[in-house]
Design an enzyme around this catalytic site. Structure first.
Site, PDB file in Angstrom:
ATOM      1  N   GLU A   1     -16.514   6.792   6.577  1.00  0.00           N
ATOM      2  CA  GLU A   1     -15.439   5.878   7.450  1.00  0.00           C
ATOM      3  C   GLU A   1     -14.833   6.798   8.738  1.00  0.00           C
ATOM      4  O   GLU A   1     -15.812   7.643   8.509  1.00  0.00           O
ATOM      5  CB  GLU A   1     -13.557   5.606   6.673  1.00  0.00           C
ATOM      6  CG  GLU A   1     -12.971   6.695   6.443  1.00  0.00           C
ATOM      7  CD  GLU A   1     -11.365   6.889   5.638  1.00  0.00           C
ATOM      8  OE1 GLU A   1     -10.980   5.221   5.951  1.00  0.00           O
ATOM      9  OE2 GLU A   1     -11.333   6.773   4.835  1.00  0.00           O
TER      10      GLU A   1
ATOM     11  N   ARG B   1       9.544  19.002  -8.173  1.00  0.00           N
ATOM     12  CA  ARG B   1      11.120  18.506  -8.859  1.00  0.00           C
ATOM     13  C   ARG B   1      12.112  19.600  -8.498  1.00  0.00           C
ATOM     14  O   ARG B   1      12.890  19.356  -9.098  1.00  0.00           O
ATOM     15  CB  ARG B   1      10.558  19.660 -10.844  1.00  0.00           C
ATOM     16  CG  ARG B   1       9.503  18.946 -11.380  1.00  0.00           C
ATOM     17  CD  ARG B   1       9.727  19.911 -13.031  1.00  0.00           C
ATOM     18  NE  ARG B   1       8.974  20.661 -12.623  1.00  0.00           N
ATOM     19  CZ  ARG B   1       8.454  21.325 -12.789  1.00  0.00           C
ATOM     20  NH1 ARG B   1       9.295  21.715 -14.965  1.00  0.00           N
ATOM     21  NH2 ARG B   1       8.145  22.187 -13.069  1.00  0.00           N
TER      22      ARG B   1
ATOM     23  N   ARG C   1       0.558  -1.360   0.016  1.00  0.00           N
ATOM     24  CA  ARG C   1      -0.042   0.013   0.224  1.00  0.00           C
ATOM     25  C   ARG C   1       0.862   1.411  -0.206  1.00  0.00           C
ATOM     26  O   ARG C   1       0.462   2.060  -0.618  1.00  0.00           O
ATOM     27  CB  ARG C   1      -1.016   0.217   1.171  1.00  0.00           C
ATOM     28  CG  ARG C   1      -1.786   1.185   1.255  1.00  0.00           C
ATOM     29  CD  ARG C   1      -3.250   0.953   2.577  1.00  0.00           C
ATOM     30  NE  ARG C   1      -2.348   1.471   3.199  1.00  0.00           N
ATOM     31  CZ  ARG C   1      -3.513   1.164   4.751  1.00  0.00           C
ATOM     32  NH1 ARG C   1      -4.903   0.855   4.562  1.00  0.00           N
ATOM     33  NH2 ARG C   1      -2.649   1.495   5.697  1.00  0.00           N
TER      34      ARG C   1
ATOM     35  N   LYS D   1      -2.538   7.134   1.117  1.00  0.00           N
ATOM     36  CA  LYS D   1      -2.146   7.231   2.378  1.00  0.00           C
ATOM     37  C   LYS D   1      -1.463   8.276   2.831  1.00  0.00           C
ATOM     38  O   LYS D   1      -0.213   8.312   2.715  1.00  0.00           O
ATOM     39  CB  LYS D   1      -1.721   5.772   3.480  1.00  0.00           C
ATOM     40  CG  LYS D   1      -2.403   5.819   4.716  1.00  0.00           C
ATOM     41  CD  LYS D   1      -2.129   4.887   5.563  1.00  0.00           C
ATOM     42  CE  LYS D   1      -1.868   5.028   6.724  1.00  0.00           C
ATOM     43  NZ  LYS D   1      -2.894   5.390   8.270  1.00  0.00           N
TER      44      LYS D   1
HETATM   45  N1  PMP Z   1      -9.123   5.076   7.685  1.00  0.00           N
HETATM   46  C1  PMP Z   1      -8.351   5.874   7.959  1.00  0.00           C
HETATM   47  C2  PMP Z   1      -8.146   7.517   7.448  1.00  0.00           C
HETATM   48  C3  PMP Z   1      -6.546   5.227   8.237  1.00  0.00           C
HETATM   49  O1  PMP Z   1      -5.698   6.259   8.587  1.00  0.00           O
HETATM   50  C4  PMP Z   1      -6.804   4.315   8.881  1.00  0.00           C
HETATM   51  C5  PMP Z   1      -5.458   3.171   8.898  1.00  0.00           C
HETATM   52  N2  PMP Z   1      -4.832   4.004  10.833  1.00  0.00           N
HETATM   53  C6  PMP Z   1      -7.511   3.218   8.109  1.00  0.00           C
HETATM   54  C7  PMP Z   1      -8.499   3.582   7.726  1.00  0.00           C
HETATM   55  C8  PMP Z   1      -7.629   1.756   8.890  1.00  0.00           C
HETATM   56  O2  PMP Z   1      -6.479   1.295   7.858  1.00  0.00           O
HETATM   57  P1  PMP Z   1      -5.385  -0.052   8.604  1.00  0.00           P
HETATM   58  O3  PMP Z   1      -6.233  -0.977   9.040  1.00  0.00           O
HETATM   59  O4  PMP Z   1      -4.939  -0.465   7.747  1.00  0.00           O
HETATM   60  O5  PMP Z   1      -4.398   0.443   9.284  1.00  0.00           O
END
Ligand code: PMP
Length: 289
Positions: free
Chosen positions: A183, A103, A50, A150
């Site tokens: 989320e 750059r 990732r 991320k």
């Molecule tokens: N959503 C967000 C915005 C996150 O930053 C994270 C990680 N902290 C997650 C979901 C969960 O991802 P993971 O299970 O890969 O830690």
């Protein structure tokens, strides 16, 4: 504590990067959070993959390949002699000038590996469940800044977290710009309805969490019907169970959303069963070092 920066180890007080680093100036970079359980690095490959995907999307060349990054991570854990840990892996665009233009970052990307501990929530919250609240800050639209990357710019999440904290809650529920459930600020969300598991698909504006994928994998193995499906707050309010997943948070039950009790108002049976299976997995799966 020893911290890895570009191939060298520094004590915490000496671990410093340039004030011209674009990670600091603009949030131009990517990161990962990974857990280690009793010398087993959980889902290391998935996190590294990732990280490289996020870097590819922002056109950032990571100066190490995946194997070298794994080696550097293991070396950092060994230097710190840690059995249980939380690894923070950061790759920034590196040192540039005061303009945005990547750059101008002529050196190479800055790689930082920190191995430490993390505790997000109290034991009581894991036992009794958490109350969350929907906030006004919507999750970034995927055409503005895709939540699947991320990246180091977490202001969208931080703004939402601040709203929740100001209202007296530990965590915020974020909707996307169409009003669908996306989320939480650092965690994915699941609901259970009539014995079936639902989580919003990536296209709703969520990070494809490694813990989310692990829960889906566990559920499928245990023949629990699982759907990556769009839902609104209404489906959440009337769900039987709800929980959040994330590397740092692991699995945490949610018992109230916007003042509405979820199910019985206590952590659900399926949530508890999945948590138990998740714990077992962390004890036996992972890259041993
Ligand atoms: N959503 C967000 C915005 C996150 O930053 C994270 C990680 N902290 C997650 C979901 C969960 O991802 P993971 O299970 O890969 O830690």
């Amino acid at each position: 504590m020893k911290i890895y920066i570009n191939g060298k180890f520094y004590q915490k007080s000496e671990a410093k990067i340039s004030v011209f680093d674009h990670g600091l100036l603009y949030g131009d970079g990517v990161f990962e959070g990974i857990r280690v359980y009793d010398r087993l690095i959980f889902k290391l490959r998935e996190h590294i993959d990732r990280l490289f995907e996020s870097a590819h999307a922002i056109m950032l060349d990571i100066p190490l390949n995946k194997e070298q990054l794994v080696k550097a991570t293991i070396q950092t854990l060994k230097e710190n002699n840690l059995n249980d840990a939380y690894i923070r892996m950061i790759v920034t665009r590196g040192e540039g000038d005061l303009g945005l233009d990547p750059r101008k970052c002529k050196g190479h990307a800055t790689i930082i590996i920190i191995t430490d501990k993390i505790v997000l929530y109290s034991k009581e919250l894991y036992k009794n469940g958490m109350e969350i609240i929907t906030v006004a800050t919507t999750r970034n639209s995927h055409e503005a800044l895709n939540p699947q990357m991320k990246c180091l710019n977490y202001l969208n999440n931080i703004m939402a977290k601040m709203e929740a904290v100001q209202l007296g809650y530990e965590e915020a529920l974020m909707l996307n710009d169409q009003g669908y459930v996306a989320e939480c600020t650092g965690d994915n969300i699941f609901i259970v309805s009539k014995g079936e598991l639902y989580t919003p698909p990536e296209i709703m504006g969520v990070l494809r969490g490694v813990t989310r994928d692990t829960v889906i994998e566990i559920a499928k193995k245990n023949k629990i019907p699982t759907h990556e499906h769009v839902f609104t707050r209404h489906e959440l309010y009337i769900a039987d169970e709800c929980f959040l997943t994330g590397t740092a948070a692991e699995i945490i039950p949610v018992v109230k959303v916007d003042g509405r009790s979820i199910g019985t108002g206590k952590p659900g049976k399926l949530t508890q069963a999945l948590t138990e299976k998740f714990r077992q997995l962390t004890k036996k799966e992972g890259a041993r070092y």
